[in-house]
Design an enzyme around this catalytic site. Structure first.
Site, PDB file in Angstrom:
ATOM      1  N   CYS B  76      20.645 -10.827  18.413  1.00  0.00           N
ATOM      2  CA  CYS B  76      20.843 -11.921  17.296  1.00  0.00           C
ATOM      3  C   CYS B  76      22.117 -12.573  17.452  1.00  0.00           C
ATOM      4  O   CYS B  76      22.218 -13.758  17.120  1.00  0.00           O
ATOM      5  CB  CYS B  76      20.754 -11.017  15.927  1.00  0.00           C
ATOM      6  SG  CYS B  76      19.420  -9.885  15.954  1.00  0.00           S
ATOM      7  N   CYS B 175       2.513  -5.453 -14.319  1.00  0.00           N
ATOM      8  CA  CYS B 175       3.850  -5.192 -14.171  1.00  0.00           C
ATOM      9  C   CYS B 175       4.436  -5.457 -15.523  1.00  0.00           C
ATOM     10  O   CYS B 175       5.515  -4.639 -15.809  1.00  0.00           O
ATOM     11  CB  CYS B 175       4.420  -6.230 -13.200  1.00  0.00           C
ATOM     12  SG  CYS B 175       3.751  -6.215 -11.702  1.00  0.00           S
ATOM     13  N   CYS B 178       5.260  -2.871 -18.641  1.00  0.00           N
ATOM     14  CA  CYS B 178       6.551  -2.130 -18.632  1.00  0.00           C
ATOM     15  C   CYS B 178       7.732  -2.763 -18.384  1.00  0.00           C
ATOM     16  O   CYS B 178       8.752  -2.760 -19.340  1.00  0.00           O
ATOM     17  CB  CYS B 178       6.369  -1.052 -17.376  1.00  0.00           C
ATOM     18  SG  CYS B 178       5.099  -0.005 -17.673  1.00  0.00           S
ATOM     19  N   ARG B 216       8.402  -0.296  -2.529  1.00  0.00           N
ATOM     20  CA  ARG B 216       8.686  -0.335  -3.973  1.00  0.00           C
ATOM     21  C   ARG B 216       7.616  -0.658  -4.901  1.00  0.00           C
ATOM     22  O   ARG B 216       7.047  -0.037  -5.696  1.00  0.00           O
ATOM     23  CB  ARG B 216      10.113  -0.766  -4.657  1.00  0.00           C
ATOM     24  CG  ARG B 216      10.405  -0.540  -5.839  1.00  0.00           C
ATOM     25  CD  ARG B 216      10.785   0.775  -6.485  1.00  0.00           C
ATOM     26  NE  ARG B 216       9.447   1.404  -6.880  1.00  0.00           N
ATOM     27  CZ  ARG B 216       9.401   2.375  -7.824  1.00  0.00           C
ATOM     28  NH1 ARG B 216      10.548   2.939  -8.369  1.00  0.00           N
ATOM     29  NH2 ARG B 216       8.412   2.854  -8.497  1.00  0.00           N
ATOM     30  N   CYS B 220       4.543   1.319  -7.098  1.00  0.00           N
ATOM     31  CA  CYS B 220       4.282   0.875  -8.344  1.00  0.00           C
ATOM     32  C   CYS B 220       2.916   0.675  -8.848  1.00  0.00           C
ATOM     33  O   CYS B 220       2.382   1.101  -9.659  1.00  0.00           O
ATOM     34  CB  CYS B 220       5.419  -0.428  -8.770  1.00  0.00           C
ATOM     35  SG  CYS B 220       6.004  -0.149 -10.270  1.00  0.00           S
TER      36      CYS B 220
END
Lengths: 106, 259
Positions: B76, B175, B178, B216, B220
């Protein structure tokens, strides 16, 4: 890949109590888990950690399967003389890592 | 006492009635990083670079950045300046002209890997991909999130927002139910946060590992008992893009620590 992070103060006054913090990269596989196929995942943990201050052992710990991944070990010692801390981690499957850090005592 | 109760009663009822109507986006000034919901002990882990386990991946990423790979035998660092990655993670997911759709940082790294280095792309959530992503993203730490400003991204942000508002799964939750409407409450003892992706890839104590935003999101989606999208699915990238644009202006925290 065996990364390690060490935090030792660069300077200290003679007689000062200093905190040493170490963080070692390790999966700490407990040996109690099973794969979806039912096979047991073999234990792979760090079993022993030690620290030497100018050659003299000042801290030692035995580690067990309940200790979480990437063990963070912190302890205190008294700065007595300028020199080097040598850290060593030994574990299953021939795991062996070392690291050093130096300190100037005034 | 009695007077107070007669006043409080109707107010309480009113509060319950108003709640669904007030369901709306969080005003910019009320936005809070997940960091502010954590216990001081956990915050201290994130703040100390020698105690933050995410830094182990950053170190690995730095080594990988310099390692030559693929048939092109390039690292890189052979193409990119060390300082060139500053601010890049704050702009991702970004529009890819060749693909005609947004790609996230992990996908960008893998595109570079297959096109420029001519090497096999890393698997999603592999140690290598997380390490390189963390190394790149850490260079944007403290910089404001800028994702989604490109006008070409507008239709994809809209799709991501649609998914954010879409009720799904056996629990029939979106989503937003909450993370927009109830972020000041708790769920089974844990804080419901506002869901701003400020610190990815982040070290989750529950995972005992670094993980991506897609991991994540999948966790969920599994939690509301819906079928999670595959890693790299366009829907997840769109959701990621919407969340990043929703958090625009908030500072990056990579590698963050969360419980």
């Amino acid at each position: 890949m065996g990364s390690v992070l060490i935090n030792v103060p660069k300077k200290a006054k003679r007689g000062d109590v200093i905190e040493i913090k170490t963080l070692m990269s390790h999966i700490m596989e407990t040996g109690f888990r099973h794969l979806a196929t039912g096979e047991l995942v073999p234990r792979d943990i760090i079993t022993s950690f030690s620290c030497r201050y100018n050659g003299e052992e000042i801290f030692r710990a035995d580690l067990f399967p309940a200790i979480s991944a990437n063990p963070f070990i912190s302890f205190f010692t008294r700065a007595t003389e300028t020199g080097t801390f040598e850290f060593s981690w030994i574990g299953d499957r021939g795991f062996s890592e070392t690291a050093t850090a130096s300190i100037t005592v005034e | 006492m009695k007077a107070a109760r007669t006043i409080a009663g109707p107010l309480l009822l009113l509060g319950i009635c108003i709640r669904p109507l007030s369901a709306a986006e969080i005003p910019p000034d009320d936005r809070r990083s997940g960091f502010s919901f954590m216990a001081p002990d956990t915050q201290a882990i994130q703040n100390d670079d020698t105690a933050n386990p995410g830094m182990l991946w950053v170190l690995d990423g730095e080594a990988l950045w310099k390692r030559k790979a693929g048939t092109a035998d390039k690292s890189c660092a052979d193409c990119h300046d060390d300082a060139a990655m500053r601010g890049v993670a704050a702009r991702y997911p970004a529009f890819d002209t060749a693909l005609g759709r947004p790609v996230n940082l992990e996908q960008r790294i893998n595109l570079c890997r297959s096109n420029r280095q001519q090497a096999t792309p890393f698997a999603f959530e592999s140690r290598e991909l997380l390490a390189l992503t963390a190394f790149v993203a850490k260079q944007s730490r403290g910089m404001p999130i800028e994702a989604g400003t490109d006008p070409q991204l507008a239709p994809f942000i809209a799709k991501g927002r649609e998914l954010f508002l879409q009720r799904q799964g056996q629990l029939n939750l979106a989503c937003a139910n909450c993370h927009d409407d109830n972020w000041d409450k708790r769920l089974a003892g844990s804080a419901i946060t506002q869901g701003h992706p400020t610190g990815y890839p982040m070290y989750r104590l529950e995972w005992q590992s670094l993980g991506s935003l897609q991991r994540r999101l999948r966790a969920c989606i599994f939690g509301i008992r819906a079928q999670p999208y595959d890693y790299g699915a366009p829907e997840l990238v769109e959701l990621e893009l919407y969340l990043k644009s929703r958090a625009r202006g908030m500072p990056m925290e990579t590698p963050a620590v969360r419980p």
